[in-house]
Design an enzyme around this catalytic site. Structure first.
Site, PDB file in Angstrom:
ATOM      1  N   THR A 149      15.181  71.832  24.650  1.00  0.00           N
ATOM      2  CA  THR A 149      13.811  71.714  25.148  1.00  0.00           C
ATOM      3  C   THR A 149      13.548  70.207  25.180  1.00  0.00           C
ATOM      4  O   THR A 149      14.028  69.483  24.294  1.00  0.00           O
ATOM      5  CB  THR A 149      12.782  72.429  24.244  1.00  0.00           C
ATOM      6  OG1 THR A 149      12.815  71.833  22.958  1.00  0.00           O
ATOM      7  CG2 THR A 149      13.079  73.916  24.107  1.00  0.00           C
ATOM      8  N   HIS A 150      12.863  69.762  26.213  1.00  0.00           N
ATOM      9  CA  HIS A 150      12.657  68.314  26.423  1.00  0.00           C
ATOM     10  C   HIS A 150      13.991  67.562  26.524  1.00  0.00           C
ATOM     11  O   HIS A 150      14.066  66.389  26.202  1.00  0.00           O
ATOM     12  CB  HIS A 150      11.817  67.695  25.302  1.00  0.00           C
ATOM     13  CG  HIS A 150      10.586  68.476  24.968  1.00  0.00           C
ATOM     14  ND1 HIS A 150       9.373  68.234  25.553  1.00  0.00           N
ATOM     15  CD2 HIS A 150      10.407  69.528  24.131  1.00  0.00           C
ATOM     16  CE1 HIS A 150       8.477  69.098  25.081  1.00  0.00           C
ATOM     17  NE2 HIS A 150       9.086  69.895  24.221  1.00  0.00           N
ATOM     18  N   SER A 152      36.256  59.277  43.817  1.00  0.00           N
ATOM     19  CA  SER A 152      35.575  58.084  44.309  1.00  0.00           C
ATOM     20  C   SER A 152      36.596  57.202  45.008  1.00  0.00           C
ATOM     21  O   SER A 152      37.763  57.152  44.609  1.00  0.00           O
ATOM     22  CB  SER A 152      34.944  57.351  43.127  1.00  0.00           C
ATOM     23  OG  SER A 152      34.826  55.977  43.427  1.00  0.00           O
ATOM     24  N   LYS A 188      36.942  58.742  38.439  1.00  0.00           N
ATOM     25  CA  LYS A 188      35.786  59.613  38.702  1.00  0.00           C
ATOM     26  C   LYS A 188      36.111  60.953  39.325  1.00  0.00           C
ATOM     27  O   LYS A 188      37.016  61.101  40.123  1.00  0.00           O
ATOM     28  CB  LYS A 188      34.778  58.868  39.568  1.00  0.00           C
ATOM     29  CG  LYS A 188      34.122  57.774  38.754  1.00  0.00           C
ATOM     30  CD  LYS A 188      32.900  57.230  39.367  1.00  0.00           C
ATOM     31  CE  LYS A 188      31.875  58.263  39.652  1.00  0.00           C
ATOM     32  NZ  LYS A 188      30.642  57.638  40.111  1.00  0.00           N
ATOM     33  N   GLU A 248      25.406  68.191  43.634  1.00  0.00           N
ATOM     34  CA  GLU A 248      24.421  67.176  44.043  1.00  0.00           C
ATOM     35  C   GLU A 248      23.836  67.497  45.415  1.00  0.00           C
ATOM     36  O   GLU A 248      22.646  67.310  45.653  1.00  0.00           O
ATOM     37  CB  GLU A 248      25.073  65.797  44.085  1.00  0.00           C
ATOM     38  CG  GLU A 248      25.400  65.259  42.703  1.00  0.00           C
ATOM     39  CD  GLU A 248      26.280  64.018  42.803  1.00  0.00           C
ATOM     40  OE1 GLU A 248      25.767  62.923  42.573  1.00  0.00           O
ATOM     41  OE2 GLU A 248      27.472  64.156  43.135  1.00  0.00           O
TER      42      GLU A 248
END
Ligand code: ARG
Length: 462
Positions: free
Chosen positions: A157-158, A279, A285, A292
């Site tokens: 949470t948060h 990448s 990467k 996304e």
């Protein structure tokens, strides 16, 4: 008279090039071609059956339309911008093929009821496809929750570690969300599934048409009662865009979770190589591009909803040409949501949790609530228990230590209510299984949820 146009009779000069280009819709509404032909075939059959046109003319028209359909499906059809839209392209091709008889097809019909009939047929098909894709995604989530019943992870949470949960619980949460998305589309379908044809341009039709017959032919379960409403309302499409926007929001949240969880910092999730990209300059990467892009494309789907809402907001009844702007937002949404649903399902199937890491992260201070609950069970008011445990947490943090490293002796310094049995509590799976309330994360509750969804998904009782 303007010869080129089907409506050219009252015009004395040719349409300005600019107007032709600006007003055309065939470049995108050709997506509706097969549905337009379906609608026209049903209409022609009805005209013949009712004796509005001779039976043999109706047959000729239907044969011509079927040939045109074949040409379109095989990519042989030549679309002409000058003919404005998909409907007039097809009608013109029909007349070229079978002669002036082709001109009888448009008897008792207007483009205003024609276009929205094709649009509704298209959307019915697409929604059914989306319902299937959502069903597939729900099944994939169910499989994952069965596989991960004994994987423990922290719930947040948060975005702060909150409490340990079984990973199944997490996947089942998305299953619930997508089932509601599915319900929304199912409900939308009822209002898409209505026949507008037979409404004419706005006020109805003066030929003895048979709308029941046309509805049956096209598989519409209801007939629109009011011709003004039928030709000018687009709330069925707005509802679709709205259901899509909500569904994209749910997908986007899942994507965001996976993007965070697969980062090196979290390392909770390993995404399959085949669903990620590299990448061009940083060899280490592995980018979650599919996730996304789904998150990114959510924006355009929201935009599509706002676009059509805005188009209809100031429209006087009934049909206005503005309504031609209803199609692109819907086409774009259909394409985006279908792709996104397929993408998410592939990710769900292929992702792997790193159980050792999620387990470790679910321990430590994520168990603090349970320590407070322990004291509360032994009679200490919860607020006071919360305070005592807060002090213990502060004490351990100041020494750079974890909750699991605390000894009974130390705990007793904060409250003499602590006894030997408290040390058992400091395990995430023990803590998780204490949450036995309906809907909670205890193994027995998760199994109930799994059983519920297995039953519903097996027979697609969804
Ligand atoms: N292309 C138009 C549309 O998409 C078809 C209807 C045109 N009707 C008219 N009266 N101009 O809405």
């Amino acid at each position: 008279m303007q010869e080129k146009k089907l409506w050219g009779g009252r015009f004395s000069e040719n349409t300005d090039e600019f107007v032709e280009e600006f007003t055309e819709s065939v470049s995108f509404d050709k997506e509706l071609a097969i549905y337009d032909i379906q609608g026209s075939i049903a209409h022609a059959k009805m005209l013949g059956k009712q004796g509005i046109i001779p039976d043999e003319d109706a047959k000729k028209i239907i044969e011509g339309l079927k040939e045109i359909e074949k040409e379109i499906l095989e990519g042989r059809f030549k679309w002409e911008r000058a003919l404005e839209d998909v409907h007039m392209n097809i009608e013109k091709a029909l007349t070229d093929k079978i002669g002036p008889t082709g001109g009888k097809l448009h008897t008792g019909r207007s483009r205003n009821d024609q276009v929205v009939t094709a649009f509704r047929l298209y959307l019915k098909d697409q929604i059914n496809h989306i319902l299937d894709l959502l069903g597939d995604l729900m099944s994939a989530l169910l499989e994952k929750s069965k596989e991960y019943i004994d994987v423990i992870m922290p719930a947040y949470t948060h975005l702060q570690r909150a409490q340990p949960i079984r990973a199944s619980h997490y996947f089942l949460a998305y299953l619930e969300m997508f089932s509601r998305d599915r319900d929304r589309f199912l409900d939308n379908l009822k209002r898409v599934d209505m026949l507008p044809l037979g409404s004419g341009a706005v006020a109805g039709v003066d030929f003895p048409i048979d709308r029941d017959f046309v509805a049956k032919e096209l598989g519409f379960s209801q007939i629109m009662r009011n011709s003004i409403d039928a030709t000018s309302s687009r709330d069925f499409a707005l509802e679709f865009l709205s259901a899509s926007a909500i569904c994209m929001a749910n997908m986007s949240r899942f994507c965001e979770d996976m993007i965070i969880y697969s980062s090196t910092e979290f390392s909770f999730v390993e995404l399959p190589d085949k669903l990620t990209t590299g990448s061009s300059i940083m060899p280490q990467k592995k980018n979650p591009d599919v996730l996304e892009l789904i998150r990114g494309k959510t924006g355009r789907v929201y935009g599509n909803l706002v676009s059509l809402l805005t188009t209809v907001k100031g429209l006087p009844l009934a049909y206005n040409r503005d309504l031609q702007e209803d199609k692109e937002p819907v086409f774009d949404t259909v394409k985006t949501i279908k792709g996104s649903l397929i993408g998410i399902k592939k990710i769900v199937e292929g992702l792997k949790f790193r159980e050792d890491i999620t387990y470790k992260s679910a321990g430590g201070f994520a168990l603090a609530t349970d320590l407070a609950n322990y004291l509360a069970e032994k009679g200490i008011p919860f607020r006071q228990a919360h305070h005592i445990v807060g002090s213990i947490v502060g004490y351990l943090i100041s020494q750079g230590r974890d909750l699991e490293s605390v000894t009974l002796e130390e705990l007793k310094r904060f409250s003499d209510t602590f006894e030997e049995d408290v040390l058992n509590l400091l395990k995430p799976e023990v803590v998780a299984d204490r949450r036995k309330s309906f809907g909670g994360t205890a193994r027995e509750q998760i199994l109930k949820q799994i059983e519920y969804w297995e039953d519903r998904l097996k027979y697609r009782k969804i």
